[in-house]
Design an enzyme around this catalytic site. Structure first.
Site, mmCIF file in Angstrom:
data_model
loop_
_atom_site.group_PDB
_atom_site.id
_atom_site.type_symbol
_atom_site.label_atom_id
_atom_site.label_comp_id
_atom_site.label_asym_id
_atom_site.label_seq_id
_atom_site.Cartn_x
_atom_site.Cartn_y
_atom_site.Cartn_z
ATOM 1 N N LYS A 22 0.670 -1.285 -0.003
ATOM 2 C CA LYS A 22 -0.053 0.330 0.004
ATOM 3 C C LYS A 22 0.904 1.452 0.069
ATOM 4 C CE LYS A 22 -2.604 2.769 3.393
ATOM 5 N NZ LYS A 22 -1.440 3.503 4.186
ATOM 6 N N ASN A 23 1.697 1.234 0.919
ATOM 7 C CA ASN A 23 2.545 2.559 1.013
ATOM 8 C C ASN A 23 3.747 2.657 -0.068
ATOM 9 O OD1 ASN A 23 0.944 3.389 3.098
ATOM 10 N ND2 ASN A 23 2.432 2.745 4.778
ATOM 11 N N CYS A 117 -5.229 8.365 8.763
ATOM 12 C CA CYS A 117 -5.496 7.763 9.958
ATOM 13 C C CYS A 117 -5.294 8.716 11.273
ATOM 14 C CB CYS A 117 -4.770 6.540 10.370
ATOM 15 S SG CYS A 117 -5.006 5.118 9.376
ATOM 16 N N ARG A 122 -0.110 15.146 12.848
ATOM 17 C CA ARG A 122 0.851 14.758 11.703
ATOM 18 C C ARG A 122 1.349 16.016 10.811
ATOM 19 N NH1 ARG A 122 -1.819 9.183 9.295
ATOM 20 N NH2 ARG A 122 0.235 8.916 8.524
ATOM 21 N N ASP A 306 3.555 0.081 12.358
ATOM 22 C CA ASP A 306 2.552 -0.246 11.334
ATOM 23 C C ASP A 306 2.180 -1.646 11.850
ATOM 24 O OD1 ASP A 306 2.125 2.306 10.448
ATOM 25 O OD2 ASP A 306 2.987 1.576 8.551
ATOM 26 N N ARG A 398 -9.242 0.661 3.472
ATOM 27 C CA ARG A 398 -8.152 1.773 2.840
ATOM 28 C C ARG A 398 -6.868 0.815 2.608
ATOM 29 N NH1 ARG A 398 -6.639 5.292 6.652
ATOM 30 N NH2 ARG A 398 -4.818 5.369 5.243
#
Ligand code: EPU
Length: 419
Positions: A22-23, A117, A122, A306, A398
């Protein structure tokens, strides 16, 4: 509203295929904006963040064809706006990569403040610092970021904080800048290497990705006409590794790069789990109640934040009292309240949590506060006795492709139900 209904306990057994990261994918898609051409990307995870990014790119003029559920061909020759759709970009985090990519491609971008999230503050000050050192002007007004440059020039950039997002974003902006950019104190995650590999495949000149100094020699154009395969998702692989231990199961996790999982593998062995490393697959199995552990999350190659909630599930039934220190995010223990509803005994305060291992978890209705919290609650539901209902699936969708199907194939009793 949808929920996952899980009946446990079930020891997970069998084989599971890991999807693309994903990232990495959420950075590679914006990176295609730097290409004045067509390229094909495969091993793309078919998750909602990726689909949302595709919609945004299409609204900006890209043409996207889904060749298979995990492969797209994208034509970015006719980008016709410097305004990203504000309502969509503020829905998730990775929209910030549109800034670096569009500064490189068009010298200008207007984008909504990134969402994502809720893990505490952030800030994106390191991204902005990098763009400004390359010559851009960045201002934020009413939830919108405006960035503009009259030509970018390579520069030395020292990151005050090790940041995945800032490292990738500045790399994107520097690819077509004039001269050389050196990013010092860069993050080293596998997805940073993957984005650099993607850009180099398309014609960029980036060296040192995966170390803490990245050198980018600006090139005049990226032309595409190539196919690229996204790296396997080490967090998804780690999620299943921990699910194997938590559920007292035995899983062969295929299509992963085990080198990317060393910090997790070491911890699993330390707590008494069993691991067989085959390089591109890894078998993880349970043979005894896990030992207590002390864990601190750190940037790669440290223990990944994560995977912290998923590890928290394992430690909630370990033999003895464990401690997790979360050093990346201020607010990543929201899942512990939900685990406590399932019979866990966890005290979380600030960036630390104490896990007094209990014998067993029991099913309960629980709410996922973010993506990895959601994955952790699914694992807890599979390991727990009785019925668990997991709510707020939009967070989980997501970042995990077909999550309930993957778990069902390895034995979980899990169903997605619409209310
Ligand atoms: N930070 C700053 N200033 C900045 C940037 C970051 O102070 O300009 C701080 C953050 O507040 C945080 C730390 O630096 O305390 C690290 O943040 P980083 O920038 O590395 O995180 P990110 O790029 O926002 C990515 C992943 C996260 C993952 C972190 C850490 C994406 C889209 N997101 O976030 O993934 O937790 O790196 O590895 O790549 C997830 O997948 O569940 C997820 C949250």
């Amino acid at each position: 509203m949808e929920k996952l209904v899980i009946s446990g306990p079930t020891p997970l057994k069998g084989e599971v295929e890991i999807s693309g990261a994903k990232n990495a994918a959420v950075a590679i898609l914006p990176a295609t904006l730097l290409i004045n051409g067509v390229c094909t990307i495969n091993n793309i995870p078919n998750i909602s963040d990726v689909r949302l990014l595709c919609t945004i790119l299409e609204k900006m003029g890209a043409k996207i064809v889904w060749n298979t559920p995990n492969e797209i061909t994208i034509d970015t020759r006719h980008i016709n706006t410097t305004q990203a759709p504000l309502d969509l970009t503020s829905k998730f985090r990775a929209s910030y990569y549109l800034i670096g990519a569009m500064l490189g491609r068009k010298g200008e971008i207007e984008v909504g403040m990134p969402g994502g999230c809720k893990l505490g503050a952030r800030p994106i000050d390191q991204h902005i610092k990098g763009f400004e050192l390359l010559g851009a002007n960045v201002r934020t007004e009413n939830g919108t970021i405006y960035a503009k440059a009259n030509g970018l020039n390579g520069a030395p950039i020292y990151m005050d904080i090790v940041s995945v997002g800032a490292t990738i974003n500045v790399m994107l902006a520097a690819v077509l800048a004039k001269g050389t950019t050196i990013i010092d104190n860069a993050a080293k995650e596998p997805h940073i290497v993957d984005v650099a590999n993607f850009l180099n495949t398309m014609g960029a000149d980036i060296r040192g990705a995966g170390t803490d100094v990245i050198k980018i020699n600006g090139v005049s154009e990226l032309t595409g006409n190539k196919t690229y395969s996204v790296v396997p998702d080490q967090i998804e692989a780690g999620t299943f590794m921990l699910a194997a231990i938590a559920s007292k199961g035995d899983l062969l996790i295929k299509n992963c790069i085990t080198k990317h999982l060393e910090s997790l593998t070491a911890k699993i062995v330390e707590i008494g789990g069993n691991v067989e490393d085959n390089g591109d697959s890894i078998r993880v199995w349970y043979s005894k109640r896990p030992n207590k552990a002390i864990i601190k999350t750190l940037p790669y190659p440290g223990f990944p934040t994560d995977l912290q909630p998923q590890m928290g599930v394992v430690l909630s039934t370990a033999n003895g009292t464990s401690i997790i220190n979360e050093s990346i995010w201020e607010s990543r223990f929201q899942y512990t309240e939900e685990l406590n509803k399932m019979g866990a005994h966890i005290t979380a305060q600030g960036k630390s949590a104490i896990f007094e291992g209990v014998d067993e978890l029991f099913g309960a209705p629980v709410y996922s506060s973010d993506l990895r919290a959601g994955a952790a609650l699914i694992i807890a539901g599979i390991a727990a006795t009785g019925k668990t209902e997991v709510y707020n699936l939009e967070h989980i969708d997501r970042g995990y492709e077909n999550i309930e199907n993957k778990f069902r194939k390895i034995g979980a009793n899990i169903e997605r139900v619409s209310e």
